[in-house]
Design an enzyme around this catalytic site. Sequence first.
Site, PDB file in Angstrom:
ATOM      1  N   ILE A  32       0.818  -1.218   0.000  1.00 47.34           N
ATOM      2  CA  ILE A  32       0.000   0.000   0.000  1.00 47.34           C
ATOM      3  C   ILE A  32       0.848   1.263   0.000  1.00 47.34           C
ATOM      4  CG2 ILE A  32      -2.049  -1.035   1.039  1.00 47.34           C
ATOM      5  CD1 ILE A  32      -1.062  -0.132   3.761  1.00 47.34           C
ATOM      6  N   GLU A  34       5.153   2.935  -0.961  1.00 46.94           N
ATOM      7  CA  GLU A  34       6.551   2.729  -1.278  1.00 46.94           C
ATOM      8  C   GLU A  34       7.244   4.076  -1.324  1.00 46.94           C
ATOM      9  OE1 GLU A  34       9.280   0.155  -4.354  1.00 46.94           O
ATOM     10  OE2 GLU A  34       7.325   0.873  -5.033  1.00 46.94           O
ATOM     11  N   TYR A  37      12.563   5.189   1.910  1.00 44.43           N
ATOM     12  CA  TYR A  37      12.998   4.469   3.097  1.00 44.43           C
ATOM     13  C   TYR A  37      12.367   3.089   3.242  1.00 44.43           C
ATOM     14  CZ  TYR A  37      15.084   8.874   4.474  1.00 44.43           C
ATOM     15  OH  TYR A  37      15.839  10.016   4.507  1.00 44.43           O
ATOM     16  N   ASP A 164       6.612  17.852  10.680  1.00 41.11           N
ATOM     17  CA  ASP A 164       6.099  17.544   9.335  1.00 41.11           C
ATOM     18  C   ASP A 164       4.586  17.386   9.369  1.00 41.11           C
ATOM     19  OD1 ASP A 164       6.292  17.235   6.618  1.00 41.11           O
ATOM     20  OD2 ASP A 164       6.749  15.096   6.690  1.00 41.11           O
TER      21      ASP A 164
END
Length: 512
Positions: A32, A34, A37, A164
């Site tokens: 689900i 990619e 990392y 973030d």
Amino acid sequence: MVMADLGKLNVEEPPPIWGSRSVDCFEKLEQIGEGTYGQVYMAKEIKTGEIVALKKIRMDNEREGFPITAIREIKILKKLHHENVIQLKEIVTSPGRDRDDQGKPDNNKYKGGIYMVFDYMDHDLTGLADRPGLRFTVPQIKCYMKQLLTGLHYCHVNQVLHRDIKGSNLLIDNEGNLKLADFGLARSFSHDHAGNLTNRVITLWYRPPELLLGATKYGPAIDMWSVGCIFAELLHAKPILPGKNEHEQLNKIFELCGSPDENIWPGVSKMPWYNNFKPARPLKRRVREFFRHFDRHALELLEKMLVLDPSQRISAKDALDAEYFWTDPLPCDPKSLPTYESSHEFQTKKKRQQQRQNEEAAKRQKLQHPQQQHSRLPPLQHGGQSHAAPHWPAGPNHPNNNALPQVPAGPSHHFYGNGKPRGPPAPNRYPPSGNQSGGYNQNRGGYSSGSYPPQGRGAPYVAGPRRPSGGGAYGVGPPNYTQGGQYGGSGSSGRGQNPMGGNRNQQYGWQQ
């Protein structure tokens, strides 16, 4: 003394020691996500049947052992335990070289693999907002924003900066629960910390002005600027500051919030990059004018979040006490929210690629008209019901509760994948003038402002640029160092019991 038989004293099986179990305890159902990392899989624990998210930590590019970003993320998540923060359940390993979906061995020169096991979440906030035909209600927006602020306040009280905050890192399940995720850029801080921190954090569209001007000493206020951008994005139905680079990002901030000087932001002229990026002419603050279609309590809260001077920016704790969350319509109970089909960026990207190929072939054959892109819809202003989502293929444990006939997917961004920004930049739509508001000091609790604008509804949303893509909320993408990666409410001013929070003056057990 007679001893009990071996094993008879184990009333409950103890939790596994992190790293002691093999990934073979889980059945990978589908990929689900990619990114740089690693990959993320939806998986089922074979023994219990529980659905989880497995994030594989990619090791093939590491020259000095285990990635420092993963070490920091694991360390932080181990100490955070809150209903609005993603839970890292455990670490599992694979003893031998892993194989990909095609059965080929991976490139891990160290052999074996390491996986982080997370709660599985159905959506992210941006992915939901980008669904064709979907409208959030005002109580729904208040519900999501309150959960975001609650989770962030918990992080800040425990001296963790997220660094973030963006819509794709806010995960939502089908019970309406929102959790902060992707702590790959997070770090601990202390108020007496004298060292320098990097300013190359936070995805560009949500990065505060102090970082863009080169600040290396900062605190929780950087996360609150990002929250303000998300809040305005939900109310406005599209990103409000879609810059292409640092210079353009600062220009957009100054056009909206005014140009900084020593009067409104003491010390700004001494910031490292101030002389390089200061505007050629003074600019007035236009937040109230540009967002005049917001209701007055939403606008008041937004003003306090989008303050240039970080020392005057509202804190998460004070934001939770804002009138916006304590006037009708009140935040709804998360469990009352509609359910939607799960969707992940990795999967929808493939669908969009196939869709584009089909459209190009159809155009060449002149068999159909060009497809029209969808736009986000403005919010339901009086607490109406949200539109059901169109049909999206569900995961194995997510039945289709709200399916409509399938429609082609438009632009969206979800919390797993990694991609590049798409689409042209939005034109500058800021009005030519506005009122400059006073600053807000979270320590004093005071706020001065001009008169509130008339309440009204904004213009329909026009599809703008795609947001920066980067890591997913499980942290599978690259660090968001650069760009890479509705709704105004209305109602009376009466107070009532808040279904999410009880009394507004209650003290949380973890407050300091």
